[in-house]
Design a protein around this motif. Structure first.
Motif, PDB file in Angstrom:
ATOM      1  N   ARG A  13      -1.656  -0.668 -10.308  1.00  0.00           N
ATOM      2  CA  ARG A  13      -2.339  -0.059  -9.164  1.00  0.00           C
ATOM      3  C   ARG A  13      -3.720  -0.693  -9.069  1.00  0.00           C
ATOM      4  N   PRO A  17     -10.599   4.441   1.569  1.00  0.00           N
ATOM      5  CA  PRO A  17      -9.962   3.964   0.342  1.00  0.00           C
ATOM      6  C   PRO A  17      -8.818   2.984   0.625  1.00  0.00           C
ATOM      7  N   VAL A  73      -5.835   1.083  -1.688  1.00  0.00           N
ATOM      8  CA  VAL A  73      -5.148   0.950  -2.977  1.00  0.00           C
ATOM      9  C   VAL A  73      -3.824   0.253  -2.706  1.00  0.00           C
ATOM     10  N   ASP A  79      -7.248  -0.464  -7.090  1.00  0.00           N
ATOM     11  CA  ASP A  79      -8.131   0.310  -6.222  1.00  0.00           C
ATOM     12  C   ASP A  79      -9.281  -0.613  -5.841  1.00  0.00           C
ATOM     13  N   TYR A  80      -9.421  -0.877  -4.562  1.00  0.00           N
ATOM     14  CA  TYR A  80     -10.437  -1.821  -4.096  1.00  0.00           C
ATOM     15  C   TYR A  80     -11.815  -1.193  -3.913  1.00  0.00           C
ATOM     16  N   LYS A  81     -11.945   0.095  -4.219  1.00  0.00           N
ATOM     17  CA  LYS A  81     -13.239   0.799  -4.164  1.00  0.00           C
ATOM     18  C   LYS A  81     -13.919   0.615  -2.803  1.00  0.00           C
ATOM     19  N   ARG A 124       0.847  -1.179   0.000  1.00  0.00           N
ATOM     20  CA  ARG A 124       0.000   0.000   0.000  1.00  0.00           C
ATOM     21  C   ARG A 124       0.888   1.236   0.000  1.00  0.00           C
TER      22      ARG A 124
END
Length: 120
Positions: A70, A78, A80, A72-74, A39
């Motif tokens: 990258r 947040p 990422v 992004d796990y939404k 991260r």
């Protein structure tokens, strides 16, 4: 028989490699990601002395060069993380001999850097 310097024009592999890893922190980013995804905050702690602005830009550059991905796990908050792509893994593996060289010559280089830093 041609020498590396004779074949190292604009199509030289070294030129391509340096275009990707140019930047003070990019080799370290690749080095630390070789152990697995990280991260942003973890990378920030591992790479001492880098500013947020520069780290963010260099991560974006490496992503654009397709050596890191990258994710992004939404989620909220947040989440990422950054990981090496197969191309990035091969580049990170190529950096390891440089790390070995630096370790083997650390004391000699420390003396050289001290002399250089003492010059006016």
């Amino acid at each position: 028989m041609t020498t590396p310097s004779e074949t190292c024009g604009t199509g030289c592999g070294l030129n391509a490699t340096l275009r990707i890893i140019s930047g003070k922190w990019k080799p370290l980013i690749l080095f630390f990601l070789r152990d697995g995804p990280k991260r942003y905050g973890e990378l920030r702690r591992l790479i001492e002395g880098v500013s947020d602005k520069v780290l963010i830009q260099q991560l974006k550059d490496l992503e654009a060069d397709r050596v890191l991905a990258r994710t992004d796990y939404k989620e909220v908050p947040p989440r990422v993380d950054y990981a090496l792509t197969p191309l990035g893994r091969s580049l990170a593996d190529a950096i390891i001999p440089l790390c070995t060289w630096g370790t083997e010559h650390a004391s000699e280089m420390a003396g050289i850097f001290a002399e250089r830093d003492a010059l006016p």
